[in-house]
Enzyme design. Sequence first.
Site, PDB file in Angstrom:
ATOM      1  N   HIS A 213      -0.979  48.095  29.834  1.00  0.00           N
ATOM      2  CA  HIS A 213       0.038  47.044  29.901  1.00  0.00           C
ATOM      3  C   HIS A 213      -0.003  46.153  28.667  1.00  0.00           C
ATOM      4  O   HIS A 213       0.973  45.473  28.361  1.00  0.00           O
ATOM      5  CB  HIS A 213      -0.089  46.227  31.197  1.00  0.00           C
ATOM      6  N   ASP A 243      -3.730  52.844  33.377  1.00  0.00           N
ATOM      7  CA  ASP A 243      -3.442  51.612  32.632  1.00  0.00           C
ATOM      8  C   ASP A 243      -4.310  51.625  31.378  1.00  0.00           C
ATOM      9  O   ASP A 243      -5.360  50.999  31.322  1.00  0.00           O
ATOM     10  CB  ASP A 243      -3.747  50.395  33.508  1.00  0.00           C
ATOM     11  N   SER A 340      -7.994  46.129  34.021  1.00  0.00           N
ATOM     12  CA  SER A 340      -6.571  46.274  34.308  1.00  0.00           C
ATOM     13  C   SER A 340      -6.012  44.981  34.899  1.00  0.00           C
ATOM     14  O   SER A 340      -5.213  44.300  34.271  1.00  0.00           O
ATOM     15  CB  SER A 340      -6.336  47.440  35.280  1.00  0.00           C
TER      16      SER A 340
END
Length: 457
Positions: A213, A243, A340
């Site tokens: 992300h 992720d 994450s």
Amino acid sequence: MSHKRIAKRKAALAAGTVVALGAATILLPNASASQDDASDAAAPRTLKAEDASDLASRLAGLLGDAFAGSYYDADQRQLVVNVVPGDDSSVIVRAKKAGAAVREVANSTAELEAGARTLRSEAAVPGTAWAVDPRTNKILVTADSTVTGAAWDRLESTVDGLGSGMATIRKSAGTFRTFASGGDAVFGGGARCSLGFNVTAGDGSPAFLTAGHCGVASEQWSDAENGAPIATVDRATFPGAGDFALVRYDDPDTEAPSEVNAGGQTVRISEAAEAVVGQQVFRMGSTTGLADGQVLGLDATVNYPEGTVAGLIQTDVCAEPGDSGGPLFTRDGLATGLTSGGSGDCTVGGETFFQPVTTALEAVGATLGDGGDGGEGDAGADGQDAGAGGDEAGGAGDGAADGEGAGVGGDAGVGHDETGGEDAGTGEEPGAPGTAPGTAPGAGRGNGLANGHERTD
């Protein structure tokens, strides 16, 4: 810059800079792979958590459908294996001969995986997460504070529909979110994240791993706020099957050491490893520094507002915005995860989730570790080097390793200096001070990594 890039030269480390992670009693003592009498095949073996992961993988193949998960018992230093024997009682004998402590359970791996698929198809609402908890042999379902009304009713109904004894549900006071507000801080596109691990890309060029992300938030990243870019995103995955992001250094001559800056200590990272439930792990982040905790679940699914992410590690290690992408590792210098997201903070705690490093490396075709022999005093070496009283780890009684160092009786480094808080080495039961019990206030939040380490934000 201990775990980011450094200039094209080998930095000379001052004496004591590289510290083994056997500093305080909170860390798992060293243990050989087996200390049991070989003639007693039924006696569980004494294992380090890292060795327990390997044994669990072998037993999963050996026991087949009878294998129902496993976890590490840190107190007994044993691998506990769940077994559904069915009509084949010999599976218990095989598991015991392999060196595991065996526990008969009701739910098989196939049944638990089917339950997780049902949750994914019927209750994947933002603010929910689930993972199999081998210690209860159930699916642990967590809902954050945003899951209310019809969404809560839907989740609760789905859990009830799985049947009695298949899943438990609990509420979290916080909100599940990724931890990007932006080891060492990296900056890009107005976001701040943390560098995870330096790696070598498939073509031999230097790169690093961070959260996916973060990688989708900005293409270029700098090692200083508003600074010139030093690295460019090569590949990023988020949400979906992970992720993680691979970010290549723009200068191909960048020296990218396989290390983590653990707040005044440099931890040599030797290789990537699978996490195991019950294992103690450490996280480093650019916002909160060093924190530790325990692995609670594997193959976790998290429903963030941005989408669902599967295949994560669930822990109780605290984290806050800006820690995203930071490294999760063991005291032996094994890389296990990338931060994450989750809920809570480092004041109240909460649930946190990590991308497994092994999966990320395989997906991007990169390798971790510099292939060196470790040298004297490298973190993670067994025996004398890992805080077992050897000279490389600082020697007994020098205050930086074990022996009679400060904080031996408790959680050294509990304080932090940003707000003039508690002094370093204020564990609940501080041991007798050594000759050098630490020279700087700690920021370890009770992690016990070493006494008197200093956070470098």
